[in-house]
Design an enzyme around this catalytic site. Structure first.
Site, PDB file in Angstrom:
ATOM      1  N   GLY A  11      78.618  30.809  28.139  1.00  0.00           N
ATOM      2  CA  GLY A  11      79.005  30.878  29.539  1.00  0.00           C
ATOM      3  C   GLY A  11      78.808  29.520  30.174  1.00  0.00           C
ATOM      4  N   CYS A  12      78.500  29.513  31.430  1.00  0.00           N
ATOM      5  CA  CYS A  12      78.313  28.269  32.173  1.00  0.00           C
ATOM      6  C   CYS A  12      77.246  27.402  31.499  1.00  0.00           C
ATOM      7  CB  CYS A  12      77.893  28.592  33.597  1.00  0.00           C
ATOM      8  SG  CYS A  12      77.504  27.150  34.587  1.00  0.00           S
ATOM      9  N   PHE A  13      77.614  26.175  31.162  1.00  0.00           N
ATOM     10  CA  PHE A  13      76.644  25.320  30.463  1.00  0.00           C
ATOM     11  C   PHE A  13      75.478  24.918  31.339  1.00  0.00           C
ATOM     12  CE2 PHE A  13      80.164  21.817  30.621  1.00  0.00           C
ATOM     13  CZ  PHE A  13      79.992  21.607  31.986  1.00  0.00           C
ATOM     14  N   TRP A  14      75.613  24.999  32.643  1.00  0.00           N
ATOM     15  CA  TRP A  14      74.482  24.685  33.522  1.00  0.00           C
ATOM     16  C   TRP A  14      73.281  25.571  33.183  1.00  0.00           C
ATOM     17  CZ3 TRP A  14      77.276  25.043  38.903  1.00  0.00           C
ATOM     18  CH2 TRP A  14      78.160  23.956  39.040  1.00  0.00           C
ATOM     19  N   CYS A  15      73.558  26.834  32.846  1.00  0.00           N
ATOM     20  CA  CYS A  15      72.482  27.791  32.571  1.00  0.00           C
ATOM     21  C   CYS A  15      71.991  27.746  31.133  1.00  0.00           C
ATOM     22  CB  CYS A  15      72.957  29.204  32.902  1.00  0.00           C
ATOM     23  SG  CYS A  15      73.226  29.468  34.664  1.00  0.00           S
TER      24      CYS A  15
END
Length: 179
Positions: A11-15
């Site tokens: 999913g979102c690479f930030w997380c």
């Protein structure tokens, strides 16, 4: 020092950076794009879904200190392995969870780990996260690197809104204490 690389889309690479970034033996966690057909894609291109890339993290680690099996344990506890349409609030091809292996040993370890998770009874639906050979990895723009540190408020708000933490607590009760 036995330096190796692991690549995970979740999913979102930030997380996906923070859970891996806090351990001895982890040299770096880079946000980027992989698994697609365009060279040097941008965030906007990947987000549109037109390049076939996934948002991912490339982890460089010392395998003498931190094993690939430990990385897999952390990885599973960051995603919904039953969702093949994206992760949490982020939907579409670029947000699908994928384990990208760089060696045959990683492939075998990932398959064993996936089988163990499938047999664990933790999930009512089948585990659908694919295990695929790694391809070119393109680091994301600087603004996306270490986002949890450089944009703390935005990161925390996005993570809270995503529903990721509620899902993880439901399926991995010991989650917060470990990762």
């Amino acid at each position: 020092m036995k330096k190796e690389k692991a690549i995970f889309a979740g999913g979102c690479f930030w997380c996906m950076v923070k859970p891996f970034d806090q351990w001895e033996g982890i040299e770096s966690v880079i946000s980027g794009y992989t698994g697609g057909h365009a060279a040097n894609p941008t965030y906007e291109q990947v987000k549109s879904g037109d390049t076939g890339h996934k948002e991912a993290v490339e982890i460089t680690y010392d395998a003498d200190i931190f094993s690939y099996d430990q990385l897999l344990d952390i990885y599973w506890q960051q995603i919904d392995p039953t969702d093949d349409e994206g992760q949490f609030q982020d939907r579409g091809e670029s947000y699908r969870a994928v384990i990208f292996y760089t060696t045959e040993e990683q492939k075998a370890a990932a398959e064993r780990s996936k089988q163990k998770l499938s047999e664990s009874g933790l999930f009512k639906k089948p585990i659908v996260t694919p295990i695929l050979p790694a391809s070119a990895f393109y680091p994301a723009e600087n603004d996306h690197q270490n986002f949890y540190k450089t944009h703390k408020d935005e990161y925390e708000a996005d993570r809270k809104q995503s529903g990721r933490d509620e899902f993880l607590k439901e399926h991995w009760p010991e989650h917060e204490a470990k990762y």
